[in-house]
Write a protein that holds these residues in place. Structure first.
Motif, mmCIF file in Angstrom:
data_model
loop_
_atom_site.group_PDB
_atom_site.id
_atom_site.type_symbol
_atom_site.label_atom_id
_atom_site.label_comp_id
_atom_site.label_asym_id
_atom_site.label_seq_id
_atom_site.Cartn_x
_atom_site.Cartn_y
_atom_site.Cartn_z
ATOM 1 N N ALA A 109 18.760 -8.409 16.328
ATOM 2 C CA ALA A 109 20.010 -7.697 16.615
ATOM 3 C C ALA A 109 20.863 -7.433 15.377
ATOM 4 O O ALA A 109 21.946 -6.851 15.487
ATOM 5 N N THR A 110 20.400 -7.806 14.196
ATOM 6 C CA THR A 110 21.120 -7.457 12.972
ATOM 7 C C THR A 110 21.043 -5.943 12.762
ATOM 8 O O THR A 110 19.947 -5.380 12.747
ATOM 9 N N PRO A 111 22.175 -5.243 12.613
ATOM 10 C CA PRO A 111 22.121 -3.789 12.412
ATOM 11 C C PRO A 111 21.322 -3.419 11.163
ATOM 12 O O PRO A 111 21.361 -4.135 10.152
ATOM 13 N N TYR A 112 20.577 -2.330 11.259
ATOM 14 C CA TYR A 112 19.817 -1.812 10.122
ATOM 15 C C TYR A 112 20.280 -0.387 9.854
ATOM 16 O O TYR A 112 20.164 0.486 10.723
ATOM 17 N N TYR A 113 20.815 -0.162 8.662
ATOM 18 C CA TYR A 113 21.268 1.170 8.260
ATOM 19 C C TYR A 113 20.308 1.692 7.193
ATOM 20 O O TYR A 113 20.276 1.207 6.065
ATOM 21 N N SER A 114 19.522 2.681 7.562
ATOM 22 C CA SER A 114 18.479 3.170 6.674
ATOM 23 C C SER A 114 19.056 4.023 5.545
ATOM 24 O O SER A 114 19.764 5.000 5.784
ATOM 25 N N VAL A 115 18.761 3.616 4.312
ATOM 26 C CA VAL A 115 19.028 4.437 3.131
ATOM 27 C C VAL A 115 17.733 4.431 2.316
ATOM 28 O O VAL A 115 17.523 3.582 1.456
ATOM 29 N N GLY A 116 16.861 5.362 2.643
ATOM 30 C CA GLY A 116 15.504 5.338 2.120
ATOM 31 C C GLY A 116 15.285 6.229 0.925
ATOM 32 O O GLY A 116 16.154 6.993 0.506
ATOM 33 N N THR A 117 14.078 6.127 0.381
ATOM 34 C CA THR A 117 13.659 6.976 -0.721
ATOM 35 C C THR A 117 12.190 7.340 -0.525
ATOM 36 O O THR A 117 11.521 6.800 0.363
ATOM 37 N N THR A 118 11.705 8.255 -1.352
ATOM 38 C CA THR A 118 10.323 8.724 -1.274
ATOM 39 C C THR A 118 9.638 8.526 -2.618
ATOM 40 O O THR A 118 10.134 8.986 -3.647
ATOM 41 N N CYS A 119 8.499 7.834 -2.608
ATOM 42 C CA CYS A 119 7.614 7.683 -3.781
ATOM 43 C C CYS A 119 6.186 7.748 -3.246
ATOM 44 O O CYS A 119 5.607 6.715 -2.909
ATOM 45 N N TYR A 120 5.622 8.937 -3.181
ATOM 46 C CA TYR A 120 4.420 9.161 -2.382
ATOM 47 C C TYR A 120 3.251 8.240 -2.712
ATOM 48 O O TYR A 120 2.579 7.741 -1.815
ATOM 49 N N VAL A 121 2.970 8.029 -3.964
ATOM 50 C CA VAL A 121 1.802 7.202 -4.313
ATOM 51 C C VAL A 121 2.163 6.153 -5.354
ATOM 52 O O VAL A 121 1.392 5.850 -6.257
ATOM 53 N N TRP A 122 3.329 5.557 -5.211
ATOM 54 C CA TRP A 122 3.751 4.521 -6.157
ATOM 55 C C TRP A 122 2.792 3.353 -6.182
ATOM 56 O O TRP A 122 2.561 2.735 -7.230
ATOM 57 N N GLU A 123 2.219 3.046 -5.013
ATOM 58 C CA GLU A 123 1.357 1.875 -4.925
ATOM 59 C C GLU A 123 -0.031 2.129 -5.503
ATOM 60 O O GLU A 123 -0.819 1.186 -5.674
ATOM 61 N N LEU A 124 -0.346 3.373 -5.838
ATOM 62 C CA LEU A 124 -1.649 3.701 -6.420
ATOM 63 C C LEU A 124 -1.568 3.870 -7.926
ATOM 64 O O LEU A 124 -2.470 4.439 -8.551
ATOM 65 N N GLN A 125 -0.467 3.384 -8.526
ATOM 66 C CA GLN A 125 -0.304 3.391 -9.975
ATOM 67 C C GLN A 125 -0.779 2.048 -10.551
ATOM 68 O O GLN A 125 -1.221 1.162 -9.818
ATOM 69 N N ASP A 126 -0.643 1.902 -11.859
ATOM 70 C CA ASP A 126 -1.066 0.637 -12.476
ATOM 71 C C ASP A 126 -0.060 -0.473 -12.164
ATOM 72 O O ASP A 126 1.057 -0.226 -11.691
ATOM 73 N N ASP A 127 -0.440 -1.696 -12.433
ATOM 74 C CA ASP A 127 0.370 -2.856 -12.068
ATOM 75 C C ASP A 127 1.751 -2.812 -12.711
ATOM 76 O O ASP A 127 2.752 -3.184 -12.081
ATOM 77 N N GLU A 128 1.818 -2.374 -13.960
ATOM 78 C CA GLU A 128 3.102 -2.351 -14.661
ATOM 79 C C GLU A 128 4.083 -1.412 -13.970
ATOM 80 O O GLU A 128 5.253 -1.754 -13.779
ATOM 81 N N ARG A 129 3.615 -0.224 -13.583
ATOM 82 C CA ARG A 129 4.524 0.725 -12.935
ATOM 83 C C ARG A 129 4.881 0.257 -11.520
ATOM 84 O O ARG A 129 6.004 0.483 -11.058
ATOM 85 N N ILE A 130 3.982 -0.371 -10.839
ATOM 86 C CA ILE A 130 4.291 -0.911 -9.512
ATOM 87 C C ILE A 130 5.417 -1.942 -9.616
ATOM 88 O O ILE A 130 6.375 -1.916 -8.837
ATOM 89 N N GLU A 131 5.330 -2.844 -10.574
ATOM 90 C CA GLU A 131 6.386 -3.835 -10.769
ATOM 91 C C GLU A 131 7.702 -3.159 -11.149
ATOM 92 O O GLU A 131 8.777 -3.568 -10.705
ATOM 93 N N GLN A 132 7.610 -2.128 -11.959
ATOM 94 C CA GLN A 132 8.798 -1.365 -12.352
ATOM 95 C C GLN A 132 9.446 -0.717 -11.131
ATOM 96 O O GLN A 132 10.670 -0.724 -10.987
#
Length: 515
Positions: A109-132
């Motif tokens: 029941a904690t309210p969730y207010y969505s403030v999202g972003t888009t990064c289409y393939v961030w997870e398919l980058q190298d480890d350094e950029r993923i951490e960044q």
């Protein structure tokens, strides 16, 4: 069989066992588990994870003792057992659900207010950029991120991903240039994939990224399909599509921070029909035991968001100029939460969707929020290495992201759950709590003046009640007290753009220990 004996509420309990490796285990074998505890009984499909290992995952919704039983197409070493579910950790509020018709809250029941972003393939980058990327998300305050399971092929994104969803060999991408890449979109020539054999390392890596997002309080809005493809994944057969969706749901649905987006720009996928999308939705509804949020995103033509399987509207604006201004209309038409996943991007690329100013992005955020919607951010600044946040993640270079936490704070201070638009004056945007009782008890009003520059505004609510007014500078992120008033009163403004006024009953502030 693993020896996990305890898990937190809304965490993941996993059972693994050894099984056949002959033939194609992804299609020839199956496994599932039934989990009983509290007042729930859940049956969840398992999946093959390579090297003869089969897994079944479960997200419990109650505390206490649970019993599980496995069944499958092959002889199991051990078929049943027990485990204990403890209380959730401090930041574990469960999955996000729809509440009050147009809004969201976590399961506790904690309210969730969505403030999202888009990064289409961030997870398919190298480890350094993923951490960044993860560090950037924490700093920005975004609490949702849209990204793809399949790799993406589009301008500024012509390289190969770190992994592929299937076993096989991709085409030679060295022949691609910014001038000819459209000739390859949606084509499969040169690719050699086994489209019924998943690359388990690809999916295990995505799970690692979903969990990393969960640990920093970010929802993973998974885009299941998209048209920007040179590998042939956008035009698989019905059998291959269905196998993929079932596999994804079996692997990912136990993560509490998962949302399902059937597609990014579904209407550009010429190989798919409405009947296909409805079939995909039916698979997800039937196979996801936890009924995570579900949406489908458009390019030009909206999907029918009134469909019962659609939990919320995932909208890309259809007009070059207007976006958040239409939230009122969409709320009325669809009677579901309106999430503006693309209201254009702050940046300077050649495309009209990717070169608005930071000021305009923030204006659209505030306009959407005050109309009872949920805005989404994007950034597309040119870079010599073609690393743009919109696709790759990494570092944020613009100005709008710096103002997200401030708006989110204002949204979270809404009495009750969620804002709704209130028609008051023609030249202002007025928001009040969605809950009429909360609105009456607090007298909460949030007025936003967008690109207009009034030097004052006059108000009159009643002659008896004392009200407290604040002047909010949405760009400079300041809140200044403007005084206490009864009857008719005037609030002075600095005569510049992007200002807001918040007014509340003094008695409500005292009861909340705000002053």
């Amino acid at each position: 069989m693993n020896d996990q004996k305890q898990v937190e509420k809304w965490g993941i309990f996993e059972v693994s066992c050894k099984g056949p490796v002959e033939g194609n285990p992804f299609t020839d074998q199956w496994i599932r588990g039934t989990f009983v505890g509290g007042t729930e009984e859940v049956t969840a499909d398992g999946f093959y994870d390579g090297n003869g290992i089969y897994r079944v995952r479960f997200m419990p919704s109650f505390e206490g003792e649970y019993h599980f039983r496995l069944e499958g197409s092959f002889a199991l070493e051990e078929v049943e057992g027990t485990f204990t579910v403890g209380s959730p950790a401090k930041d574990n509020h469960g999955p996000v659900r729809v509440v009050n018709t147009w809004h969201f809250a976590y399961e506790d029941a904690t309210p969730y207010y969505s403030v999202g972003t888009t990064c289409y393939v961030w997870e398919l980058q190298d480890d350094e950029r993923i951490e960044q990327t993860l560090r950037s998300l924490e700093a920005s305050g975004f609490n949702k991120i849209r990204f793809c399971i399949f790799p993406k092929h589009y301008d500024y994104n012509l390289g190969e991903p770190r992994s592929y969803p299937y076993e096989g060999t991709p085409m030679d991408s060295s022949v691609l240039t910014k001038d000819n890449f459209w000739n390859y979109t949606g084509k499969a020539e040169g690719n050699c994939w086994e489209l019924e054999r998943f690359c388990t390392e690809h999916f295990a890596h995505i799970e690692k990224c979903i969990l990393a997002l969960q640990q920093i309080g970010v929802e993973a809005d998974l885009i299941l399909m998209h048209p920007y493809d040179r590998w042939g994944f956008s035009c698989m057969t019905d059998r291959q599509d269905d196998l993929y969706l079932k596999y994804v749901v079996a692997r990912f649905s136990a993560y509490r921070n998962v949302w399902w987006s059937l597609a990014n720009e579904y209407d550009l996928m010429g190989h798919k029909t409405v009947q296909d999308w409805e079939r995909f939705a039916d698979i997800i509804c039937k196979k996801d035991p936890y009924q995570h949020l579900r949406s489908i995103h458009n390019c030009v033509h909206f999907y029918d968001h009134t469909r019962p399987w659609v939990t919320h509207c995932s909208i890309q604006r259809q007009d070059l100029y207007k976006s958040a201004e239409l939230v009122n209309e969409w709320r009325t038409r669809y009677r579901k939460p309106v999430v503006l996943d693309e209201i254009a991007y702050e940046g300077n690329i050649q495309y009209g969707w990717g070169n608005i100013t930071g000021e305009e992005m923030v204006r659209r955020f505030w306009e959407a929020a005050c109309r009872g919607g949920y805005p989404g951010h994007g950034e597309t600044y040119l870079a010599k290495d073609d690393i743009l946040w919109w696709s790759h993640g990494g570092l944020l270079h613009g100005e709008s992201w710096k103002r997200v936490k401030f708006l989110h704070r204002i949204m979270c201070e809404t009495p009750g759950v969620g804002l709704k638009p209130k028609g008051r004056e023609w030249d202002e945007i007025c928001a009040v709590p969605e809950d009429d009782r909360a609105a009456f008890e607090t007298g909460y009003h949030l007025f936003y003046y967008s690109f207009m520059r009034p030097s004052f505004r006059d108000f009159h609510f009643d002659d008896e009640q004392e009200y407290v007014a604040e002047v909010i500078d949405t760009w400079n992120m300041t809140i200044e007290e403007a005084g206490s008033f009864t009857g008719k009163f005037r609030v002075k403004l600095p005569g510049r753009q992007y200002m807001a006024i918040r007014i509340r009953k003094r008695c409500s502030l005292v009861s909340e220990n705000v002053i």
